[in-house]
Write a protein that holds these residues in place. Structure first.
Motif, PDB file in Angstrom:
ATOM      1  N   ASP A 135     -64.282 -22.730  91.872  1.00 45.98           N
ATOM      2  CA  ASP A 135     -64.065 -23.956  91.090  1.00 45.98           C
ATOM      3  C   ASP A 135     -64.704 -23.852  89.714  1.00 45.98           C
ATOM      4  OD1 ASP A 135     -62.561 -25.113  93.054  1.00 45.98           O
ATOM      5  OD2 ASP A 135     -64.145 -26.444  93.796  1.00 45.98           O
ATOM      6  N   ALA A 136     -65.824 -23.137  89.629  1.00 43.74           N
ATOM      7  CA  ALA A 136     -66.490 -22.956  88.330  1.00 43.74           C
ATOM      8  C   ALA A 136     -65.661 -22.047  87.427  1.00 43.74           C
ATOM      9  CB  ALA A 136     -67.887 -22.375  88.531  1.00 43.74           C
ATOM     10  N   TRP A 137     -64.994 -21.068  87.994  1.00 44.31           N
ATOM     11  CA  TRP A 137     -64.124 -20.218  87.179  1.00 44.31           C
ATOM     12  C   TRP A 137     -62.982 -21.055  86.601  1.00 44.31           C
ATOM     13  CZ3 TRP A 137     -62.591 -16.197  91.500  1.00 44.31           C
ATOM     14  CH2 TRP A 137     -63.749 -15.742  92.150  1.00 44.31           C
ATOM     15  N   LEU A 138     -62.408 -21.900  87.464  1.00 46.70           N
ATOM     16  CA  LEU A 138     -61.306 -22.757  87.002  1.00 46.70           C
ATOM     17  C   LEU A 138     -61.743 -23.673  85.870  1.00 46.70           C
ATOM     18  CD1 LEU A 138     -59.697 -23.720  90.427  1.00 46.70           C
ATOM     19  CD2 LEU A 138     -58.539 -22.496  88.582  1.00 46.70           C
ATOM     20  N   GLU A 139     -62.965 -24.186  85.965  1.00 48.99           N
ATOM     21  CA  GLU A 139     -63.469 -25.086  84.920  1.00 48.99           C
ATOM     22  C   GLU A 139     -63.537 -24.398  83.569  1.00 48.99           C
ATOM     23  OE1 GLU A 139     -64.338 -28.401  84.546  1.00 48.99           O
ATOM     24  OE2 GLU A 139     -63.127 -28.480  86.376  1.00 48.99           O
ATOM     25  N   ILE A 149     -51.495 -22.283  87.262  1.00 50.26           N
ATOM     26  CA  ILE A 149     -51.883 -21.723  88.561  1.00 50.26           C
ATOM     27  C   ILE A 149     -51.455 -22.677  89.675  1.00 50.26           C
ATOM     28  CG2 ILE A 149     -53.854 -21.161  90.049  1.00 50.26           C
ATOM     29  CD1 ILE A 149     -55.281 -20.152  87.475  1.00 50.26           C
ATOM     30  N   ARG A 150     -51.763 -23.938  89.495  1.00 49.43           N
ATOM     31  CA  ARG A 150     -51.414 -24.936  90.518  1.00 49.43           C
ATOM     32  C   ARG A 150     -49.907 -25.146  90.594  1.00 49.43           C
ATOM     33  NH1 ARG A 150     -56.552 -28.120  88.214  1.00 49.43           N
ATOM     34  NH2 ARG A 150     -58.110 -27.326  89.681  1.00 49.43           N
ATOM     35  N   LEU A 151     -49.249 -25.079  89.436  1.00 46.85           N
ATOM     36  CA  LEU A 151     -47.799 -25.250  89.408  1.00 46.85           C
ATOM     37  C   LEU A 151     -47.109 -24.145  90.206  1.00 46.85           C
ATOM     38  CD1 LEU A 151     -45.338 -26.794  88.170  1.00 46.85           C
ATOM     39  CD2 LEU A 151     -45.390 -25.100  86.328  1.00 46.85           C
ATOM     40  N   ALA A 152     -47.574 -22.915  90.048  1.00 49.09           N
ATOM     41  CA  ALA A 152     -46.981 -21.793  90.787  1.00 49.09           C
ATOM     42  C   ALA A 152     -47.069 -22.020  92.292  1.00 49.09           C
ATOM     43  CB  ALA A 152     -47.689 -20.495  90.393  1.00 49.09           C
ATOM     44  N   LYS A 155     -44.646 -24.706  93.340  1.00 46.57           N
ATOM     45  CA  LYS A 155     -43.251 -24.275  93.250  1.00 46.57           C
ATOM     46  C   LYS A 155     -42.931 -23.128  94.218  1.00 46.57           C
ATOM     47  CE  LYS A 155     -41.947 -25.747  88.594  1.00 46.57           C
ATOM     48  NZ  LYS A 155     -40.599 -26.255  88.891  1.00 46.57           N
ATOM     49  N   GLY A 156     -43.823 -22.885  95.172  1.00 47.81           N
ATOM     50  CA  GLY A 156     -43.498 -21.971  96.256  1.00 47.81           C
ATOM     51  C   GLY A 156     -43.775 -20.507  95.998  1.00 47.81           C
ATOM     52  N   VAL A 157     -44.525 -20.193  94.954  1.00 45.89           N
ATOM     53  CA  VAL A 157     -44.886 -18.789  94.712  1.00 45.89           C
ATOM     54  C   VAL A 157     -46.007 -18.391  95.665  1.00 45.89           C
ATOM     55  CG1 VAL A 157     -45.798 -17.133  93.031  1.00 45.89           C
ATOM     56  CG2 VAL A 157     -44.200 -18.925  92.284  1.00 45.89           C
ATOM     57  N   THR A 158     -45.901 -17.229  96.244  1.00 39.33           N
ATOM     58  CA  THR A 158     -46.950 -16.689  97.107  1.00 39.33           C
ATOM     59  C   THR A 158     -47.369 -15.317  96.570  1.00 39.33           C
ATOM     60  OG1 THR A 158     -45.328 -15.694  98.595  1.00 39.33           O
ATOM     61  CG2 THR A 158     -46.124 -17.905  99.153  1.00 39.33           C
ATOM     62  N   VAL A 159     -48.581 -14.911  96.893  1.00 34.04           N
ATOM     63  CA  VAL A 159     -49.099 -13.607  96.465  1.00 34.04           C
ATOM     64  C   VAL A 159     -49.601 -12.873  97.692  1.00 34.04           C
ATOM     65  CG1 VAL A 159     -50.854 -12.415  95.089  1.00 34.04           C
ATOM     66  CG2 VAL A 159     -49.715 -14.461  94.165  1.00 34.04           C
ATOM     67  N   ARG A 160     -49.243 -11.606  97.782  1.00 34.76           N
ATOM     68  CA  ARG A 160     -49.682 -10.800  98.928  1.00 34.76           C
ATOM     69  C   ARG A 160     -49.964  -9.371  98.479  1.00 34.76           C
ATOM     70  NH1 ARG A 160     -45.982  -7.209 100.766  1.00 34.76           N
ATOM     71  NH2 ARG A 160     -43.843  -7.424 100.016  1.00 34.76           N
ATOM     72  N   TYR A 244     -49.571 -16.314  86.494  1.00 33.74           N
ATOM     73  CA  TYR A 244     -50.839 -17.055  86.484  1.00 33.74           C
ATOM     74  C   TYR A 244     -51.474 -17.052  87.874  1.00 33.74           C
ATOM     75  CZ  TYR A 244     -49.773 -18.653  81.789  1.00 33.74           C
ATOM     76  OH  TYR A 244     -49.511 -18.699  80.432  1.00 33.74           O
ATOM     77  N   LEU A 245     -50.668 -17.335  88.876  1.00 38.33           N
ATOM     78  CA  LEU A 245     -51.190 -17.325  90.245  1.00 38.33           C
ATOM     79  C   LEU A 245     -51.606 -15.901  90.643  1.00 38.33           C
ATOM     80  CD1 LEU A 245     -51.751 -18.965  92.809  1.00 38.33           C
ATOM     81  CD2 LEU A 245     -49.411 -18.445  93.553  1.00 38.33           C
ATOM     82  N   LEU A 246     -50.871 -14.928  90.156  1.00 40.62           N
ATOM     83  CA  LEU A 246     -51.178 -13.534  90.465  1.00 40.62           C
ATOM     84  C   LEU A 246     -52.569 -13.152  89.957  1.00 40.62           C
ATOM     85  CD1 LEU A 246     -49.910 -10.938  91.681  1.00 40.62           C
ATOM     86  CD2 LEU A 246     -48.978 -10.462  89.408  1.00 40.62           C
ATOM     87  N   GLN A 247     -52.889 -13.516  88.713  1.00 44.66           N
ATOM     88  CA  GLN A 247     -54.219 -13.222  88.179  1.00 44.66           C
ATOM     89  C   GLN A 247     -55.305 -13.954  88.963  1.00 44.66           C
ATOM     90  OE1 GLN A 247     -55.283 -11.074  86.048  1.00 44.66           O
ATOM     91  NE2 GLN A 247     -53.378 -10.385  85.116  1.00 44.66           N
ATOM     92  N   TRP A 248     -55.043 -15.187  89.314  1.00 48.96           N
ATOM     93  CA  TRP A 248     -56.027 -15.962  90.076  1.00 48.96           C
ATOM     94  C   TRP A 248     -56.314 -15.299  91.421  1.00 48.96           C
ATOM     95  CZ3 TRP A 248     -59.822 -19.088  89.984  1.00 48.96           C
ATOM     96  CH2 TRP A 248     -60.166 -19.887  91.079  1.00 48.96           C
ATOM     97  N   LYS A 249     -55.256 -14.880  92.109  1.00 49.54           N
ATOM     98  CA  LYS A 249     -55.445 -14.231  93.406  1.00 49.54           C
ATOM     99  C   LYS A 249     -56.147 -12.876  93.249  1.00 49.54           C
ATOM    100  CE  LYS A 249     -53.426 -17.287  96.100  1.00 49.54           C
ATOM    101  NZ  LYS A 249     -54.172 -18.040  97.144  1.00 49.54           N
ATOM    102  N   ALA A 250     -55.898 -12.177  92.147  1.00 49.19           N
ATOM    103  CA  ALA A 250     -56.590 -10.913  91.903  1.00 49.19           C
ATOM    104  C   ALA A 250     -58.082 -11.150  91.702  1.00 49.19           C
ATOM    105  CB  ALA A 250     -55.988 -10.213  90.681  1.00 49.19           C
TER     106      ALA A 250
END
Length: 329
Positions: A135-139, A149-152, A155-160, A244-250
């Motif tokens: 949460d601190a990184w997000l801030e 990130i939240r939009l992805a 909208k049904g994007v998943t990362v694996r 965006y979600l990809l970087q967050w998951k990384a």
């Protein structure tokens, strides 16, 4: 006394330096060996360097130490490195120390080197802190980046995790053509994955929508550090913001492996004021990715200069002329 180490012996030496840059790892040396470089790992006491040699015409070579040497006593290492350079007929020794411009290099550590060498690795980067809770990184991120990130996710994007390097390579080709940068061969990315994955030093992550790959990245780790070297995306479903979600998951993946920093690896080599003033109008070179990378809350850092030591003076100056000319093309 100098020792020339095998790959396994070098990794044993590096155990005393757990946060050594991944470019000094034995696996990275083996990667470069597979694509035309010769590798020598030289150790003197508690100091060492993995030196890469690139073949040049006429039996000459170029010697390069990426993100090294490792250890404190560089002055004791250079005579032994230069002996090996002479064996290999190196025209120069190029050194890119691991560290930031504001950090001092010990006095006398680079005596005889010029500090105006042409960089191989990008000098300027953004480093995201992975300390504290996510949460601190997000801030610390830009509001739009958090939103995307939240939009992805909405909208049904998943990362694996994935081992499908071929699909990643096809995306790299699309991205390179779209954004105007060079792409390694499929064999290069596959070899990097095959060498570093068994050590948990790399992960290939894929962002998907309805099981269709939209974007991918390769994140590398060593000790407490992670680096985002390679990333790609298709033209499909870009409104779902998969990158965006990809970087967050990384970042989450790297943190779970004990990393406390995430290096976004490469932005234009300009001061922050210039970057912020010009990023919306410029798309050339690394400007195209700065707009994206700036949103993740990283701190702008600049690596040490590239140092060069002439070993065969006439050929050195010919190389400098050629390299300068090429960098301006």
């Amino acid at each position: 006394m100098m020792a020339r180490l095998s790959a396994s012996e070098w990794e044993s030496f590096l155990r005393a330096y757990p946060d050594t840059h991944v470019l000094q790892s034995a696996a990275w040396g083996e990667l470069k060996r597979s694509f035309g470089w010769t590798v020598e790992r030289i150790c003197v006491g508690v100091t060492g360097a993995q030196v890469l040699f690139r073949q040049l015409p006429g039996g000459l070579t170029l010697a390069y130490i990426p993100k090294g040497p490792v250890g404190p006593a560089w002055d004791s290492l250079w005579p032994e490195v230069e002996k090996v350079c002479r064996e290999k007929h190196a025209i120069l020794l190029k050194v890119e120390p691991d560290g930031w411009e504001e950090e001092s290099i010990p006095e006398g550590a680079l005596t005889g080197f010029r500090c105006d060498g042409i960089s191989v690795q990008p000098r300027r980067t953004l480093v995201v802190s992975l300390q504290g809770a996510p949460d601190a990184w997000l801030e610390r991120m830009k509001q739009k980046t958090r939103y995307n990130i939240r939009l992805a996710e909405k909208k049904g994007v998943t990362v694996r995790p994935s081992s499908d390097v071929e699909t990643f390579y096809r995306m790299m080709l699309q991205t390179g053509k779209r954004d105007g940068f060079g792409v390694h061969s499929l064999e290069y990315y596959q070899k990097a994955y095959d060498l570093l994955y068994p050590q948990q030093a790399v992960e290939l992550l894929m962002a998907e929508y309805e099981e269709r790959p939209l974007a991918g990245l390769m994140v590398f780790t060593r000790g407490s550090r992670a680096w985002y070297f390679y990333g790609a995306s298709t033209e499909e479903e870009r409104n779902r913001m998969p990158t965006y979600l990809l970087q967050w998951k990384a970042m989450l993946w790297a943190s779970a492996r004990g990393c406390t920093s995430y290096d976004l690896w490469g932005v234009p080599d300009e001061d922050e004021a210039v970057l912020e003033a010009d990023f919306e109008r410029r798309k050339d070179g690394l400007w195209g990715v700065y707009r994206f990378k700036r949103g993740f809350g990283g701190v702008l850092k600049r690596a040490h200069a590239t140092y060069e030591k002439p070993l065969l003076a006439p050929f050195f100056w010919l190389y400098r002329w050629w390299a300068r000319k090429r960098s301006m093309e």
